[in-house]
Design a protein around this motif. Structure first.
Motif, mmCIF file in Angstrom:
data_model
loop_
_atom_site.group_PDB
_atom_site.id
_atom_site.type_symbol
_atom_site.label_atom_id
_atom_site.label_comp_id
_atom_site.label_asym_id
_atom_site.label_seq_id
_atom_site.Cartn_x
_atom_site.Cartn_y
_atom_site.Cartn_z
ATOM 1 N N GLY A 153 23.273 -12.818 35.337
ATOM 2 C CA GLY A 153 22.224 -13.121 34.357
ATOM 3 C C GLY A 153 20.855 -12.569 34.709
ATOM 4 N N HIS A 154 20.777 -11.633 35.671
ATOM 5 C CA HIS A 154 19.465 -11.067 36.014
ATOM 6 C C HIS A 154 18.769 -10.543 34.762
ATOM 7 C CE1 HIS A 154 21.448 -10.826 40.023
ATOM 8 N NE2 HIS A 154 20.258 -11.260 40.394
ATOM 9 N N ASN A 155 17.538 -11.009 34.531
ATOM 10 C CA ASN A 155 16.826 -10.606 33.312
ATOM 11 C C ASN A 155 15.710 -9.619 33.654
ATOM 12 O OD1 ASN A 155 14.499 -12.123 34.138
ATOM 13 N ND2 ASN A 155 15.494 -13.986 33.411
ATOM 14 N N ALA A 156 15.003 -9.168 32.614
ATOM 15 C CA ALA A 156 13.956 -8.162 32.811
ATOM 16 C C ALA A 156 12.882 -8.659 33.785
ATOM 17 C CB ALA A 156 13.323 -7.810 31.468
ATOM 18 N N ASP A 157 12.529 -9.939 33.675
ATOM 19 C CA ASP A 157 11.517 -10.490 34.577
ATOM 20 C C ASP A 157 11.991 -10.423 36.026
ATOM 21 O OD1 ASP A 157 11.272 -11.636 31.865
ATOM 22 O OD2 ASP A 157 9.554 -12.723 32.696
ATOM 23 N N PHE A 184 21.460 -8.342 30.806
ATOM 24 C CA PHE A 184 20.130 -8.835 30.393
ATOM 25 C C PHE A 184 18.995 -8.034 31.021
ATOM 26 C CE2 PHE A 184 21.394 -13.536 29.377
ATOM 27 C CZ PHE A 184 21.956 -13.111 28.194
ATOM 28 N N LYS A 185 19.332 -6.822 31.513
ATOM 29 C CA LYS A 185 18.321 -6.028 32.197
ATOM 30 C C LYS A 185 17.038 -5.885 31.377
ATOM 31 C CE LYS A 185 17.390 -1.457 34.004
ATOM 32 N NZ LYS A 185 17.839 -0.070 34.156
ATOM 33 N N TYR A 186 17.170 -5.750 30.066
ATOM 34 C CA TYR A 186 15.985 -5.582 29.218
ATOM 35 C C TYR A 186 15.634 -6.849 28.435
ATOM 36 C CZ TYR A 186 16.681 -0.628 30.196
ATOM 37 O OH TYR A 186 16.837 0.584 30.816
ATOM 38 N N ALA A 187 16.257 -7.968 28.788
ATOM 39 C CA ALA A 187 15.971 -9.210 28.050
ATOM 40 C C ALA A 187 14.882 -10.005 28.761
ATOM 41 C CB ALA A 187 17.244 -10.046 27.917
ATOM 42 N N ILE A 218 15.148 -15.435 26.548
ATOM 43 C CA ILE A 218 16.359 -16.119 26.999
ATOM 44 C C ILE A 218 16.184 -17.634 26.885
ATOM 45 C CG2 ILE A 218 17.782 -16.592 29.047
ATOM 46 C CD1 ILE A 218 17.295 -13.631 29.854
ATOM 47 N N VAL A 219 15.018 -18.109 27.329
ATOM 48 C CA VAL A 219 14.756 -19.550 27.271
ATOM 49 C C VAL A 219 14.646 -20.010 25.814
ATOM 50 C CG1 VAL A 219 13.119 -21.366 27.899
ATOM 51 C CG2 VAL A 219 13.729 -19.612 29.563
ATOM 52 N N MET A 220 13.988 -19.205 24.969
ATOM 53 C CA MET A 220 13.868 -19.555 23.554
ATOM 54 C C MET A 220 15.247 -19.566 22.878
ATOM 55 S SD MET A 220 10.816 -20.255 22.487
ATOM 56 C CE MET A 220 9.061 -19.886 22.501
ATOM 57 N N TYR A 221 16.074 -18.607 23.266
ATOM 58 C CA TYR A 221 17.428 -18.531 22.711
ATOM 59 C C TYR A 221 18.199 -19.800 23.081
ATOM 60 C CZ TYR A 221 21.928 -16.345 21.465
ATOM 61 O OH TYR A 221 23.137 -16.046 20.891
ATOM 62 N N ILE A 264 6.145 -6.182 31.817
ATOM 63 C CA ILE A 264 7.438 -6.383 32.462
ATOM 64 C C ILE A 264 8.338 -5.164 32.255
ATOM 65 C CG2 ILE A 264 9.571 -7.753 32.325
ATOM 66 C CD1 ILE A 264 7.757 -10.206 31.923
ATOM 67 N N ILE A 265 8.445 -4.736 31.015
ATOM 68 C CA ILE A 265 9.314 -3.597 30.730
ATOM 69 C C ILE A 265 8.694 -2.319 31.322
ATOM 70 C CG2 ILE A 265 8.673 -2.531 28.498
ATOM 71 C CD1 ILE A 265 11.956 -4.320 29.085
ATOM 72 N N ASP A 266 7.364 -2.248 31.332
ATOM 73 C CA ASP A 266 6.688 -1.081 31.919
ATOM 74 C C ASP A 266 7.004 -0.959 33.404
ATOM 75 O OD1 ASP A 266 5.597 -0.726 29.427
ATOM 76 O OD2 ASP A 266 3.644 -1.571 29.936
#
Lengths: 390, 145
Positions: free
Chosen positions: A202-206, A244-247, A252-255, A294-296
């Protein structure tokens, strides 16, 4: 629906994508208007907007949010060619928000787009009383809710030590090092036991942006190169990837909130990873000032290129002489840490220098515990892409 | 003075800072000090000028509160907003580690806020004026994955 709005890549490549820049700027202008009147969704122009997307600044309604969030993950999966039909895929499940949302979204996408995947939940029981035992209850509920087979593998089973026992031995300082190294290997070995082709986490963008920052600050170029890869190859050809690399964590929390997903959200009772904590606080401050940061940062991490002559000086991957796990030294990190624990010198195995001191104390006793290895039925092929804990 | 009742919910681990209670019903006056001053909850010997004229007994954290504008003289008032609510929650309900909830006048980065199930970034964030019956949710994103 505007075509560019639908494009899940919108905003991902902020510096090169003029349309996302335009969107971003527009969102600032809209802010004053927003306070006055409820906005309708930027995508369907119909329902009331409930979320401002951190990636693009768009204001969207609940149904469009579910759709774009899921579709972006789908596009990430498709563009990286993560899976083949028939793949057995284990979802690394901790019971926390990211892995709970991942399990839900993987199940949804597998059904919607006929990926043809066989999905499993794989949980690691670190043996932390009052923390992991509670979160594993969440995973067991997820098993029922999502109707997926669950495998739980414990540190006790693999290493003969629970985290409770490790902390009793070494204290709270550095215990995250043990936990991180042990978890990674445990996931790989659990995946072998399940005979899966692939582990998704589940590693996310952050998380990835945080890791990029940490690796830059530590000057760890080897990990900097690896940490932005969406897919790495682990033990015995088992692939590991991060859909979730770009999520964004916010989404995710809102979802999870809007889908009312059941997840566990207690902080680990042992001291949190202080270094990651600093990177995290810094990143969250950056995000507050400029959400695309974050994405940058991920894109900056991806763009780093190691000079060939430097690459040549990097350690070659080999297999651990004791347990056979891939390693960049004679002994893999888990065996080194375990040896320190078994010999009562756990504090001395965190650094290379301390390791030399341990070696000077004499060779390891013969009766040292070997970490059990689950044989994958598939023949092992040469490891192409070295992969360690990011 | 009229009173506004607002439902406050904590999630994502934030409830642990608020006595491990997820849902709270809070009653606040419709007009509050513009500088977000919160009267201390145990005022008997307080020298705070705010309460100089107040004979009110100490209040339970969640109970009705006296008019905070009382005795303020010409101090500026504003309609009850989310920013005041956050200061109130921090002063009255928060039991530990305040730095994990707020940073300056707003939530700590990484805490999500929903106003009636809408991202507060679409509702003016702290400047949103609270109406009776509103539901405000605070969710921490900072705990494990």
């Amino acid at each position: 629906m505007d075509e560019s709005d639908e494009d899940p890549k919108t905003g991902l490549r902020t510096p090169e994508n003029p349309s996302s820049l335009r969107l971003h700027d527009r969102s600032h202008l809209d802010h004053t208007v927003l306070v006055m009147a409820p906005m309708s969704c930027a995508l369907c122009q119909n329902a009331k907007a409930i979320l401002k997307r951190p990636k693009t600044g768009q204001q969207i309604c609940k149904e469009c949010f579910f759709f774009v969030f899921e579709t972006e993950v789908h596009n990430t999966i498709i563009q990286a060619h993560l899976f083949e039909p028939g793949d057995r895929v284990a979802i690394g499940a901790s019971g926390g928000k990211d892995s709970t949302v991942l399990a839900y979204v993987m199940k949804t996408l597998n059904e919607r787009y006929n990926y043809g995947l066989e999905l499993f939940l794989l949980s690691i029981d670190e043996g932390i009383t009052g923390y992991r035992d509670d979160s594993l209850e969440t995973v067991k509920r997820n098993q029922q809710q999502y109707n997926m087979p669950l495998k739980i593998l414990s540190y006790e089973e693999l290493y003969g030590w629970t985290m409770d026992a490790i902390v009793a031995e070494i204290g709270k300082k550095n215990n995250c090092t043990f936990c991180g190294v042990f978890r990674r290997q445990a996931l790989d070995r659990g995946a072998s036991a399940l005979e899966v082709d692939h582990i998704v986490t589940g590693h996310n963008a952050d998380d990835i942006a945080e890791t990029v920052l940490m690796n830059i600050m530590r000057g760890d170029i080897a990990r900097l190169g690896r940490c932005t890869q969406i897919c790495t190859r682990g033990e015995d050809t088992i692939k590991r990837s991060k859909p979730f690399k770009y999520a964004y964590e916010k989404e995710i929390v809102m979802y999870a909130y809007f889908k009312k997903l059941d997840y566990f959200s207690t902080e680990c009772i042992y001291s949190p990873d202080a270094y990651r904590g600093h990177a995290r606080t810094f990143l969250k401050d950056l995000e507050a000032a400029r959400p695309s940061a974050i994405i940058d940062i991920i894109h900056s991490g991806e763009a780093f290129e190691l000079r060939e002559d430097i690459k040549a000086t990097q350690k070659q991957q080999q297999t651990c002489k004791r347990c056979g796990y891939m390693s960049s030294n004679d002994l893999c990190k888990a065996c080194t840490l375990l040896e320190g624990l078994e010999r009562g010198m756990a504090g001395s195995v965190i650094t290379d220098r301390a390791r030399k001191k341990l070696d000077a104390m004499g060779p390891a006793p013969d009766n040292l515990r070997t970490i059990p290895h689950f044989q994958s039925p598939r023949p092992a092929v040469s490891i192409q892409s070295p992969s360690q804990e990011s | 003075m009229s009173t506004i009742t607002v439902k406050v919910e904590f999630g994502g681990g934030l409830e642990l800072l608020f006595g491990n209670k997820r849902v709270h019903s809070i009653s606040l006056p419709s007009f509050v000090p513009a500088d977000n001053t919160i009267a201390p909850s145990s005022p008997p010997n307080s020298e705070t000028p705010l309460l100089a004229e107040s004979d009110d007994p100490p209040l339970p954290a969640n109970g009705p509160i006296p008019d905070p504008m009382k005795g303020l003289g010409e101090m500026k008032a504003k309609p009850l907003d989310v920013q005041y609510l956050m200061h109130y929650l921090r002063s009255r309900l928060l039991t530990e580690r305040p730095e994990l909830f707020m940073d300056g006048d707003t939530v700590r980065p990484g805490v999500l806020v929903l106003i009636n199930d809408t991202d507060w970034e679409l509702e003016g964030e702290g400047t949103y004026e609270i109406s009776d019956g509103d539901e405000i949710v605070f969710i921490s994103t900072l705990h494990g994955g």
